[in-house]
Design a protein around this motif. Structure first.
Motif, PDB file in Angstrom:
ATOM      1  N   GLN A  22       1.018  -0.774   0.093  1.00 23.56           N
ATOM      2  CA  GLN A  22       0.409  -0.167  -0.237  1.00 23.56           C
ATOM      3  C   GLN A  22       0.762   1.092  -0.094  1.00 23.56           C
ATOM      4  OE1 GLN A  22      -3.532  -0.020  -0.194  1.00 23.56           O
ATOM      5  NE2 GLN A  22      -2.632   2.637  -0.929  1.00 23.56           N
ATOM      6  N   ASP A  23       1.799   0.877   0.739  1.00 27.30           N
ATOM      7  CA  ASP A  23       3.120   1.994   0.505  1.00 27.30           C
ATOM      8  C   ASP A  23       3.744   2.133  -0.699  1.00 27.30           C
ATOM      9  OD1 ASP A  23       3.703   4.103   2.395  1.00 27.30           O
ATOM     10  OD2 ASP A  23       6.269   3.956   2.005  1.00 27.30           O
ATOM     11  N   ILE A  24       3.662   1.730  -1.177  1.00 26.79           N
ATOM     12  CA  ILE A  24       4.858   1.856  -2.210  1.00 26.79           C
ATOM     13  C   ILE A  24       3.241   2.482  -3.730  1.00 26.79           C
ATOM     14  CG2 ILE A  24       5.207   0.123  -4.233  1.00 26.79           C
ATOM     15  CD1 ILE A  24       6.388  -2.118  -2.358  1.00 26.79           C
ATOM     16  N   LEU A  25       2.233   1.780  -3.085  1.00 27.67           N
ATOM     17  CA  LEU A  25       1.483   2.434  -3.758  1.00 27.67           C
ATOM     18  C   LEU A  25       0.727   3.949  -3.846  1.00 27.67           C
ATOM     19  CD1 LEU A  25      -1.705  -0.518  -4.496  1.00 27.67           C
ATOM     20  CD2 LEU A  25      -0.378   0.192  -6.129  1.00 27.67           C
ATOM     21  N   ASP A  26       1.252   4.506  -3.176  1.00 26.28           N
ATOM     22  CA  ASP A  26       0.871   5.634  -2.118  1.00 26.28           C
ATOM     23  C   ASP A  26       2.618   6.370  -2.607  1.00 26.28           C
ATOM     24  OD1 ASP A  26      -1.835   5.424  -1.183  1.00 26.28           O
ATOM     25  OD2 ASP A  26      -0.538   4.617   1.141  1.00 26.28           O
ATOM     26  N   THR A  27       3.359   5.373  -3.100  1.00 25.70           N
ATOM     27  CA  THR A  27       4.448   6.498  -3.627  1.00 25.70           C
ATOM     28  C   THR A  27       4.099   7.627  -4.374  1.00 25.70           C
ATOM     29  OG1 THR A  27       6.007   5.080  -2.009  1.00 25.70           O
ATOM     30  CG2 THR A  27       7.294   6.490  -3.727  1.00 25.70           C
ATOM     31  N   PRO A  28       4.907   8.633  -5.116  1.00 31.19           N
ATOM     32  CA  PRO A  28       4.144   9.358  -5.994  1.00 31.19           C
ATOM     33  C   PRO A  28       5.797   7.707  -7.632  1.00 31.19           C
ATOM     34  CG  PRO A  28       4.677  10.886  -5.043  1.00 31.19           C
ATOM     35  CD  PRO A  28       5.103   9.603  -4.367  1.00 31.19           C
ATOM     36  N   VAL A  29       4.798   7.950  -8.384  1.00 32.18           N
ATOM     37  CA  VAL A  29       5.501   7.334 -10.125  1.00 32.18           C
ATOM     38  C   VAL A  29       7.397   8.073  -9.829  1.00 32.18           C
ATOM     39  CG1 VAL A  29       5.896   6.036 -12.063  1.00 32.18           C
ATOM     40  CG2 VAL A  29       3.821   5.812 -10.389  1.00 32.18           C
ATOM     41  N   SER A  30       8.273   7.459  -9.601  1.00 33.33           N
ATOM     42  CA  SER A  30       9.690   8.445 -10.054  1.00 33.33           C
ATOM     43  C   SER A  30      11.226   7.384 -10.305  1.00 33.33           C
ATOM     44  CB  SER A  30       9.587   9.128  -8.798  1.00 33.33           C
ATOM     45  OG  SER A  30      10.731   9.993  -9.215  1.00 33.33           O
ATOM     46  N   PRO A  31      11.277   7.562 -11.220  1.00 31.75           N
ATOM     47  CA  PRO A  31      12.208   7.293 -11.305  1.00 31.75           C
ATOM     48  C   PRO A  31      13.407   7.553 -10.313  1.00 31.75           C
ATOM     49  CG  PRO A  31      12.528   8.346 -12.799  1.00 31.75           C
ATOM     50  CD  PRO A  31      11.526   8.892 -12.472  1.00 31.75           C
TER      51      PRO A  31
END
Length: 180
Positions: A128-137
């Motif tokens: 869930q925290d991964i999903l909540d993290t903004p997409v970024s390289p």
């Protein structure tokens, strides 16, 4: 990890690996990338495409070498949405022995990760925290420990891109997509 890696994504990676009962190995690529910059005469203070792509390529080189050494396969994380936008690093993140997400839009991958929370309850919180993290390289240095490079702020919403991509792949033309 390298110049733009946040403690959030670094700790999420470790937590995910441990929650799934596998071993964790971290290889900081900062020194390797700095040596590369010295070798090619690139100013480390110049935060350009060379600065960003050198990190993506170094990560790929390491992953492929480890896969070779351990008789494993390198499974890429690049997806259809990134490829359609050209938002990949040639010789970097799109290069893997298997690009299992190459035909899957990012919005579908997000749904799969969300569904995985039920299948892997020990990893549900970190997923869930991964999903909540903004997409970024995460290739540009952090700003006060936070992600400085948010993909959707640069290329737009993946929900919109995937909407248009889906309709385009269904043979719909620009006029119909405009009406939609």
């Amino acid at each position: 990890p390298c110049f733009g890696t946040t403690s959030r994504t670094r700790s999420n990676a470790e937590a995910l690996v441990h929650s799934l009962g596998t071993s964790f190995k971290c290889i900081d690529i900062t020194k390797s990338v700095e040596m590369h910059f010295d070798d090619i005469g690139h100013d480390i203070n110049k935060k350009d495409v060379v600065f960003e792509n050198a990190q993506a390529r170094e990560r790929t080189q390491i992953l492929l070498s480890i896969a070779n050494a351990e008789g494993l396969l390198d499974v890429g994380t690049g997806d259809l949405s990134e490829a359609a936008l050209g938002w990949t690093t040639f010789g970097g993140d799109h290069l893997a022995q298997y690009g299992i997400n190459a035909s899957i839009p990012k919005t579908v991958i997000r749904r799969v990760v969300h569904a995985a929370k039920a299948r892997f309850p020990s990893a549900a919180d970190v997923l869930q925290d991964i999903l909540d993290t903004p997409v970024s390289p995460e290739l540009l240095p952090t700003e006060n420990g936070e992600i400085a490079q948010k993909t959707e702020a640069l290329v737009g919403s993946y929900e919109l891109h995937d909407f248009f991509l889906w309709h385009l792949l269904q043979g719909k033309g620009p006029r119909l997509m405009f009406e939609l």
